[in-house]
Write an enzyme that holds these catalytic residues in place. Structure first.
Site, PDB file in Angstrom:
ATOM      1  CE  LYS A   1      -3.598   2.431   2.489  1.00  0.00           C
ATOM      2  NZ  LYS A   1      -4.586   2.407   3.567  1.00  0.00           N
TER       3      LYS A   1
ATOM      4  NE  ARG B   1      -5.733   9.751   3.127  1.00  0.00           N
ATOM      5  CZ  ARG B   1      -4.442   9.990   2.965  1.00  0.00           C
ATOM      6  NH1 ARG B   1      -3.985  11.237   2.910  1.00  0.00           N
ATOM      7  NH2 ARG B   1      -3.596   8.979   2.878  1.00  0.00           N
TER       8      ARG B   1
ATOM      9  CE  LYS C   1      -3.377   8.050   6.530  1.00  0.00           C
ATOM     10  NZ  LYS C   1      -4.546   7.152   6.395  1.00  0.00           N
TER      11      LYS C   1
ATOM     12  CD  GLU D   1       5.793  -4.329   3.615  1.00  0.00           C
ATOM     13  OE1 GLU D   1       5.229  -5.237   4.254  1.00  0.00           O
ATOM     14  OE2 GLU D   1       6.137  -3.251   4.142  1.00  0.00           O
TER      15      GLU D   1
ATOM     16  CE  LYS E   1      -6.062   1.831  -0.440  1.00  0.00           C
ATOM     17  NZ  LYS E   1      -6.691   1.811   0.851  1.00  0.00           N
TER      18      LYS E   1
ATOM     19  CB  SER F   1     -11.396   7.219  -3.553  1.00  0.00           C
ATOM     20  OG  SER F   1     -10.184   7.692  -2.990  1.00  0.00           O
TER      21      SER F   1
ATOM     22  CE1 TYR G   1     -14.936   3.211  -2.757  1.00  0.00           C
ATOM     23  CE2 TYR G   1     -12.944   3.498  -4.081  1.00  0.00           C
ATOM     24  CZ  TYR G   1     -13.556   3.372  -2.848  1.00  0.00           C
ATOM     25  OH  TYR G   1     -12.810   3.404  -1.708  1.00  0.00           O
TER      26      TYR G   1
END
Ligand code: PBG
Length: 323
Positions: free
Chosen positions: A194, A204, A216, A232, A247, A273, A312
């Site tokens: 991610k 958000r 982040k 990972e 992602k 999004s 979505y």
């Protein structure tokens, strides 16, 4: 010329025989935003066509999706600011509306697959995925909370736990805790690679979950890195993940493809999004053919190697096929 590739494109029947990639409703997970209350369906301005639902209307929405063949849903809660705190304690509150929604879905639609979100940001007064102390995101103390969150969600009936936080070691901690409590059959879809991405903006907005300070980058991955995703992936595999996720999806198709080569686990990709919002915005302006672009994007993510796509677009795509 002995070889004329165009022969394999000469009509639709032949093109479909030569087609390498398919997309069906079984490949899609539909993310849904839950809010507390009754009869609520609030639009999210940066995500046209996407709403926050109270539990009652969310059940109806999921039921409609099931009619189009979408059987998997990923739930995200939108928490009122006054219920947020440093440790995200609302996430563990007995029978909170998020947990109630999971149970209600499992009861009303037993065939549906319910994936949940494990991370602090929807519940955190700092807007971070972990516990913050002196401006630092604490890894191990956060993992303790994530484990508890996973357990209450499993108790509520979750089929798949989705840790979206990027803390080190959380998959193992969650797997061991689930097994100890008898939830051997609850799956983990790990947000493996991610990235610290600009594409999460509209999400958000939907949750009012933007970080209150900083970014982040100390936990989400550097967009410059692909080999690190392999590292990972190896860890998540060893720690007991059932699915690995990349992602966002679109700017990271190379990462999906690289992971596909090294893992035997099924891969997921999150068509996030911002990727959705860009297509919608350009479509609304008449600058692109929105449905054509949507279909091409979803297919490209499958072609790159994803078994399953969180998108979505899931509902409208499936509805268009059912017509
Ligand atoms: C946070 C989380 C994010 C998304 C899902 N879970 C955003 C973030 O890391 O800030 C983004 C999904 C999207 O943009 O559609 N745990």
């Amino acid at each position: 010329m002995l070889s004329r590739p165009r022969r394999n494109r000469k009509n639709d029947a032949i093109r479909s025989m030569a087609r390498e990639t398919s997309l069906g409703p079984q490949h899609l997970i539909y993310p849904l935003f839950v809010t507390d209350g009754k009869k609520i369906k609030e639009p999210i301005h940066s995500m046209p066509g996407i709403f926050r639902y109270s539990t009652d209307l969310l059940l109806k929405e999921a039921e409609e999706c099931m009619r189009y063949g979408i059987r998997a849903f990923c739930l995200f809660p939108r928490i009122e600011e006054k219920l947020k705190d440093k440790t995200g304690s609302f996430s563990l509150r007995k029978n909170n509306f998020y947990l109630r929604t999971i149970s209600a879905l499992k009861k009303e639609l037993p065939e549906a697959v319910i994936m949940t979100d494990v991370a602090l940001d929807p519940y955190s007064s700092d807007g971070h995925d972990g516990i913050v102390e002196d401006g630092k995101i604490l890894n191990d103390r956060t993992v303790e909370v994530l484990v508890k969150m996973a357990l209450v969600q499993a108790e509520a009936g979750a089929d798949i736990i989705g840790p979206s936080d990027m803390m080190d070691g959380r998959v193992k901690a969650i797997r061991e805790a689930l097994d100890k409590k008898g939830f051997q059959d609850v799956s983990i879809m790990s947000y493996t690679a991610k990235y610290a991405s600009g594409f999460y903006g509209p999400f958000r907005d939907a949750l009012d979950s933007a970080p209150k300070f900083g970014d982040k980058k100390t936990y989400q991955m550097d967009p410059a890195n692909a080999r690190e995703a392999l590292r990972e992936a190896k860890l998540d595999e060893e720690e007991g993940a059932d699915f690995l996720m990349v992602k966002p999806a679109l700017s990271y198709l190379d990462v999906i493809s690289k992971l596909k080569d090294i893992t035997t686990l099924p891969l997921a990709a999150y068509n996030v999004s911002g990727e959705y919002a860009m297509v919608k915005a350009a479509g609304m302006k008449g600058w692109i053919d929105e449905k054509k672009v949507r279909d091409e994007i979803l297919l490209s993510i499958r072609r790159a190697g994803a078994s399953v796509i969180l998108s979505y677009f899931a509902k409208e795509w499936a509805r268009d096929q059912a017509r």
